[in-house]
Design a protein around this motif. Structure first.
Motif, PDB file in Angstrom:
ATOM      1  N   UNK A 251     -39.138 -36.819 -34.718  1.00 46.49           N
ATOM      2  CA  UNK A 251     -37.737 -37.207 -34.721  1.00 46.49           C
ATOM      3  C   UNK A 251     -36.831 -35.931 -35.044  1.00 46.49           C
ATOM      4  N   UNK A 252     -37.644 -35.084 -35.886  1.00 48.48           N
ATOM      5  CA  UNK A 252     -36.783 -33.754 -36.098  1.00 48.48           C
ATOM      6  C   UNK A 252     -36.879 -33.025 -34.968  1.00 48.48           C
ATOM      7  N   UNK A 253     -37.908 -32.765 -34.748  1.00 49.19           N
ATOM      8  CA  UNK A 253     -38.156 -31.960 -33.278  1.00 49.19           C
ATOM      9  C   UNK A 253     -37.455 -32.391 -31.939  1.00 49.19           C
ATOM     10  N   UNK A 254     -37.612 -33.629 -31.779  1.00 49.71           N
ATOM     11  CA  UNK A 254     -36.885 -34.239 -30.653  1.00 49.71           C
ATOM     12  C   UNK A 254     -35.227 -34.129 -30.677  1.00 49.71           C
ATOM     13  N   UNK A 255     -34.983 -34.507 -31.958  1.00 51.72           N
ATOM     14  CA  UNK A 255     -33.461 -34.302 -32.243  1.00 51.72           C
ATOM     15  C   UNK A 255     -32.992 -32.612 -32.078  1.00 51.72           C
ATOM     16  N   UNK A 256     -33.849 -31.893 -32.666  1.00 50.86           N
ATOM     17  CA  UNK A 256     -33.475 -30.456 -32.714  1.00 50.86           C
ATOM     18  C   UNK A 256     -33.273 -29.990 -31.101  1.00 50.86           C
ATOM     19  N   UNK A 257     -34.431 -30.485 -30.456  1.00 49.47           N
ATOM     20  CA  UNK A 257     -34.468 -30.066 -29.090  1.00 49.47           C
ATOM     21  C   UNK A 257     -33.075 -30.529 -28.089  1.00 49.47           C
ATOM     22  N   UNK A 258     -32.899 -31.626 -28.644  1.00 46.83           N
ATOM     23  CA  UNK A 258     -31.594 -32.343 -27.540  1.00 46.83           C
ATOM     24  C   UNK A 258     -30.344 -31.665 -27.857  1.00 46.83           C
ATOM     25  N   UNK A 259     -30.353 -31.009 -29.298  1.00 45.87           N
ATOM     26  CA  UNK A 259     -29.024 -30.513 -29.805  1.00 45.87           C
ATOM     27  C   UNK A 259     -29.044 -29.069 -29.487  1.00 45.87           C
ATOM     28  N   UNK A 260     -30.184 -28.313 -29.842  1.00 42.28           N
ATOM     29  CA  UNK A 260     -30.233 -27.023 -29.714  1.00 42.28           C
ATOM     30  C   UNK A 260     -31.189 -26.243 -28.322  1.00 42.28           C
ATOM     31  N   UNK A 261     -31.702 -27.281 -27.849  1.00 39.14           N
ATOM     32  CA  UNK A 261     -32.533 -26.827 -26.656  1.00 39.14           C
ATOM     33  C   UNK A 261     -33.721 -26.310 -26.908  1.00 39.14           C
ATOM     34  N   UNK A 262     -34.567 -25.936 -26.059  1.00 45.81           N
ATOM     35  CA  UNK A 262     -35.865 -25.622 -25.905  1.00 45.81           C
ATOM     36  C   UNK A 262     -36.178 -24.400 -26.837  1.00 45.81           C
TER      37      UNK A 262
END
Ligand code: BT5
Length: 324
Positions: A251-262
């Protein structure tokens, strides 16, 4: 109703709750309470029932029941819907079926055992009953299909973190889809996509984690390369806690990925990887290539410096070589 009774028993762990209290709080008859308690027992919950004291939850089964998994999760998109199977051919296949029927992002498929667990390129994934975490996650990311390797890396950093927290062992990520402990594979990831040229319809991210397999569960051909958390720690590891940890990190990494990118994922991946800076041999669709693994590019491709210069690999199997 069964779930509600369980929530109440859990909230009063170690105490007895009378049938009368339960029936009042849940607004059902005492007979109904009895029936549900019995069906919880049938599912493996140990509930002590005493004539004048009531019911007390003594032990929960070693099963990945959705109510067990979600008991430790706060609301997020991942794991809101959980489809649970005792046995299934492949959780990735089930998840694809569900995704085709419109299942929402975050939907999870979990199985105690897989009869046809899949690795990449049609390989088989060993998935004995009750010994691992075999799950698939449906995602609908607004990304281009070429960026799909990012999703494998999101899963890898989440799985590596969860493994470390649940076992106390050091986990290393081997590009593209393996988590290693003490040099052997404890986890594999299989990301499958349904996409058109510019758009991902859905991705199914399958994660297989060897938790409580004993050496006898591994066929001889896997002894040199595969292991489990129980083998490496010397004791059983809770599959429920590990799964909860995995979902929290996903949840944390996927949400972070969508918000902040790779960039965020790349940084976490680099910290836990055991590939970069090493001599490697890559077996890819375009052939075999040896060199030094240099870096990961913006697409998640592995850059290898060897004879004839630097090459980027988007898929392949990596063999790590001893340094120098
Ligand atoms: C993978 O493929 O590592 C991806 C594995 C993904 C499994 C999950 S379980 C839930 C979900 N549903 C599925 O059907 N699949 C996913 P690959 O890198 O191709 O590695 C496959 C190779 O790993 C096999 O050819 C074996 O050599 C080895 N292997 C098979 N089972 C293993 C296990 N349980 N542990 C470690 N190695 C294994």
């Amino acid at each position: 109703m069964k779930k509600d009774i369980l929530i109440l028993l859990r909230r009063h762990a170690g105490e007895y709750l009378s049938g009368e209290d339960l029936s009042r709080q849940l607004g059902v008859s005492r007979t109904a309470v009895w029936k549900h308690i019995q069906s919880l027992r049938d599912a493996g919950y140990q509930i002590d029932s005493q004539p004048r004291r009531g019911h007390c939850l003594v032990a929960v089964p070693d099963k990945l029941y959705p109510q067990e998994i979600s008991a430790g999760l706060t609301a997020g998109r991942i794991g809101q819907a959980i489809h649970y199977f005792e046995e299934v051919r492949s959780t990735n296949e089930e998840a694809r079926r569900l995704a085709e029927r419109g299942a929402e992002e975050g939907t999870l498929v979990l199985a105690e055992s897989q009869t046809g667990g899949k690795g990449r390129l049609g390989r088989h994934w060993l998935s004995p009953a009750g010994k691992g975490v075999w799950l698939s996650l449906i995602l609908r990311p607004p990304i281009q299909p070429a960026k799909a390797p990012h999703l494998t890396m999101v899963a890898a950093v989440a799985a590596a973190r969860a493994v470390e927290e649940a076992s106390g062992l050091k986990a290393g990520i081997k590009w593209p889809n393996d988590i290693l402990v003490n040099g052997k594979k404890v986890c594999g990831i299989l990301t499958e996509l349904k996409a058109e040229a510019e758009r991902v319809h859905y991705a199914v991210v399958g994660i297989g984690l060897n938790v409580n397999l004993s050496p006898a569960d591994l066929p001889p051909e896997l002894h040199a390369t595969a292991t489990s958390l129980a083998i490496e720690t010397g004791h059983p590891v809770s599959r429920v806690l590990l799964t909860q940890g995995l979902l929290v990190h996903l949840e944390a990494f996927y949400t972070g990925y969508l918000a902040q990118g790779f960039g965020l994922i790349k940084e976490a991946w680099e910290k836990m990887n055991v590939t970069l800076g090493r001599p490697v041999q890559v077996t890819a669709p375009e052939g075999r290539f040896s060199g030094i693994a240099l870096d990961i590019d913006a697409d998640g491709a592995l850059l290898v410096a060897g004879e004839g210069g630097i090459r980027a690999f988007y898929a392949g199997d990596v063999t790590l070589r001893a340094k120098g």
